[in-house]
Design a protein around this motif. Structure first.
Motif, PDB file in Angstrom:
ATOM      1  N   PRO A   3      74.992 -39.063  49.931  1.00 31.72           N
ATOM      2  CA  PRO A   3      74.288 -40.405  50.071  1.00 31.72           C
ATOM      3  C   PRO A   3      72.956 -39.964  49.831  1.00 31.72           C
ATOM      4  O   PRO A   3      72.420 -39.064  50.233  1.00 31.72           O
ATOM      5  N   LEU A   4      72.255 -40.830  49.395  1.00 29.11           N
ATOM      6  CA  LEU A   4      70.965 -40.925  48.928  1.00 29.11           C
ATOM      7  C   LEU A   4      69.955 -40.585  49.840  1.00 29.11           C
ATOM      8  O   LEU A   4      69.295 -39.815  49.865  1.00 29.11           O
ATOM      9  N   PRO A   5      69.967 -41.350  51.087  1.00 31.87           N
ATOM     10  CA  PRO A   5      69.105 -41.099  52.335  1.00 31.87           C
ATOM     11  C   PRO A   5      69.307 -39.788  52.733  1.00 31.87           C
ATOM     12  O   PRO A   5      68.362 -38.948  52.906  1.00 31.87           O
ATOM     13  N   GLU A  16      65.682 -30.813  63.743  1.00 28.54           N
ATOM     14  CA  GLU A  16      66.824 -30.827  62.716  1.00 28.54           C
ATOM     15  C   GLU A  16      68.154 -30.940  63.111  1.00 28.54           C
ATOM     16  O   GLU A  16      68.840 -31.762  62.445  1.00 28.54           O
ATOM     17  N   LEU A  17      68.405 -30.369  64.160  1.00 31.11           N
ATOM     18  CA  LEU A  17      69.758 -30.406  64.641  1.00 31.11           C
ATOM     19  C   LEU A  17      70.068 -31.873  65.140  1.00 31.11           C
ATOM     20  O   LEU A  17      71.168 -32.377  64.994  1.00 31.11           O
ATOM     21  N   LYS A  18      69.275 -32.414  65.738  1.00 29.62           N
ATOM     22  CA  LYS A  18      69.170 -33.784  66.251  1.00 29.62           C
ATOM     23  C   LYS A  18      69.632 -34.754  65.252  1.00 29.62           C
ATOM     24  O   LYS A  18      70.151 -35.656  65.100  1.00 29.62           O
ATOM     25  N   VAL A  60      72.647 -37.257  64.730  1.00 29.35           N
ATOM     26  CA  VAL A  60      72.488 -38.514  64.489  1.00 29.35           C
ATOM     27  C   VAL A  60      72.811 -39.321  63.185  1.00 29.35           C
ATOM     28  O   VAL A  60      73.374 -40.597  63.098  1.00 29.35           O
ATOM     29  N   VAL A  61      72.155 -38.833  62.302  1.00 30.07           N
ATOM     30  CA  VAL A  61      72.525 -39.253  60.840  1.00 30.07           C
ATOM     31  C   VAL A  61      72.818 -38.588  59.682  1.00 30.07           C
ATOM     32  O   VAL A  61      73.120 -39.028  58.674  1.00 30.07           O
ATOM     33  N   THR A  76      83.170 -35.622  59.030  1.00 26.73           N
ATOM     34  CA  THR A  76      82.245 -34.826  58.353  1.00 26.73           C
ATOM     35  C   THR A  76      81.548 -33.683  58.993  1.00 26.73           C
ATOM     36  O   THR A  76      81.357 -32.386  58.429  1.00 26.73           O
ATOM     37  N   ALA A  77      81.619 -33.296  60.172  1.00 21.14           N
ATOM     38  CA  ALA A  77      81.009 -32.079  61.067  1.00 21.14           C
ATOM     39  C   ALA A  77      82.176 -31.021  61.008  1.00 21.14           C
ATOM     40  O   ALA A  77      81.506 -29.915  61.098  1.00 21.14           O
TER      41      ALA A  77
END
Length: 432
Positions: A16-18, A94-96, A100-101, A109-110
């Motif tokens: 995804p772009l974001p 970065e982990l957070k 979260v997003v 996905t994880a």
């Protein structure tokens, strides 16, 4: 009527772009920092093996600080316990963000990167344990070959001028994030000294205040910097490795934006600290941790002593087998399907690349052994194992670089110059 089978989701497909934008921004800084890290390690190796090597040791062992606060540390310890906390703070953010997003926000996905990363930690640790036990060595260094150094790995990719598509880089980044979490847990659980519960209680109280400030949207660095330093100092005096304070604060920082915010507190903090972490903190740690004597005898002992040999085998073989087999099994038994433009050879190359363990591996190596001679051999093994993994990965990645260049150019093409890659404006592109 039978239900239609659920469509398999693409693994290493178009992000995804974001998510792609966040990955590109994060890895750009990591790549530059990795090159600085590589230079710092080379300087340390050359310096300590010249007639001026004693000067290196004098600087590394020079003490300064505030003894009344229990902070009279050597330069080497200040870099490992102090500056490296900045690195772990950024890792925590970065982990957070991933939780979260990012890639770790949903179990579906994880699952694949988490399984791959966990296997990539268990197999090297087990291989080290088997090697050390077979040779009658110490099992204390089992955690040394567990960690991947994302900055060093990206520095290798930068040096060999590859064009990895964003999905491959995101997979490598996610592996490293989970690896960092594993390393942090290992440090917190297994490498603690005598605990001072009063100091630890003060540190946890500080974290509660830190969380309250975030919850009530209190802004201003003058609140957080003194509080963060106090949390770090109390954590250090509490007997838990001080870098744990960094990741704890990183996990507390909010990574979602309010309506009136151009950036979240986590984004702003990462934007400020990431260059300091990658360009100053980690290279200085490497400068005072990578200085090991190199001689024919010392190199021979890396491959004849069980502890350093276990580290080399863990990094080169354990990481590769763990990540590749974990990824294959996760893809085989989940709905993930490999991007048809890529092959399992690409996953194997990334698995080999993940055998570059440097920052966290050197830190755990220093914590694991009390004998200075064994510590030096293990640090040399980390350097040699990382070098072997880097050389093998460079060969594998170079062979596929033509495909990577084509995919990367397709991702970057913006013929209408609107700032959005054209691939995201086609029908059927990934959700934005």
């Amino acid at each position: 009527m039978a239900a239609a089978p659920r469509e398999r989701s693409p693994f290493l497909g178009l992000l995804p772009l974001p998510e792609r934008t966040a990955v590109v921004q994060a890895l750009r800084t990591e790549t530059v920092g990795g090159l600085v890290l590589l230079a710092a390690a080379l300087v340390a190796l050359v310096w300590v093996n010249t007639p001026w090597g004693s000067t290196y040791e004098q600087i590394r062992d020079f003490h300064f600080g505030i003894p009344a606060l229990g902070l009279d540390l050597s330069v080497g310890h200040w870099t490992a316990d102090g500056l490296l906390t900045i690195f772990f703070l950024v890792a925590g953010i970065e982990l957070k963000r991933e939780l979260v997003v990012g890639e770790l926000r949903t179990p579906a996905t994880a699952a694949l990167p988490v399984v791959a990363a966990v296997c990539g930690m268990i197999v090297p640790a087990a291989l080290y344990a088997v090697t050390a036990a077979a040779g009658g060595g110490s099992l204390d260094g089992w955690a040394v070959p567990m960690a991947t150094d994302i900055a060093f790995a990206l520095a290798v990719l930068a040096v060999i001028s590859t064009h990895l598509p964003a999905a491959l880089r995101a997979f490598l980044l996610t592996l490293a994030v989970v690896d960092d979490l594993g390393g942090i847990l290992v440090i917190a659980i297994f490498f603690t000294s005598d605990l001072n519960f009063a100091a630890l209680g003060g540190s946890f109280a500080g974290l509660v205040v830190f969380h309250a400030l975030q919850r009530f949207r209190v802004r201003g660095w003058w609140w957080y910097v003194p509080l963060g330093v106090a949390i770090w100092a109390l954590m250090y005096n509490g007997g838990v490795h001080a870098t744990v304070a960094g990741v704890a604060m990183g996990l507390i920082l909010r990574t979602t934006r309010d309506k009136d915010e151009p950036a979240s507190p986590g984004e702003r903090t990462s934007h400020v600290l990431h260059p300091i972490s990658a360009g100053v903190a980690v290279p200085l740690f490497a400068l005072f941790a990578a200085g090991v004597g190199v001689s024919a005898t010392a190199l021979g002992e890396v491959f004849t002593q069980p502890e350093p040999l276990g580290v080399v085998l863990g990094l080169v073989l354990g990481k590769t087998l763990g990540i590749f087999v974990g990824t294959y099994l996760a893809a085989r038994y989940t709905r993930a399907q490999l991007n048809p433009d890529l092959a399992w050879a690409d996953v194997f190359a990334l698995a080999v690349l993940a055998g570059i363990g440097f920052t966290v591996a050197l830190l755990i190596g220093e914590l694991a052994f009390s004998d200075p001679s064994t510590t030096e051999h293990v640090k040399a093994a980390v350097l040699i194992g990382s070098l072997i993994a880097a050389a093998l990965a460079a060969i594998l990645v170079k062979r596929r670089n033509g495909i990577y260049r084509r995919l990367s150019e397709e991702e970057e093409r913006d013929d209408d110059h609107d700032g959005i890659p054209d691939i995201y404006q086609r029908s059927g592109a990934a959700e934005r």
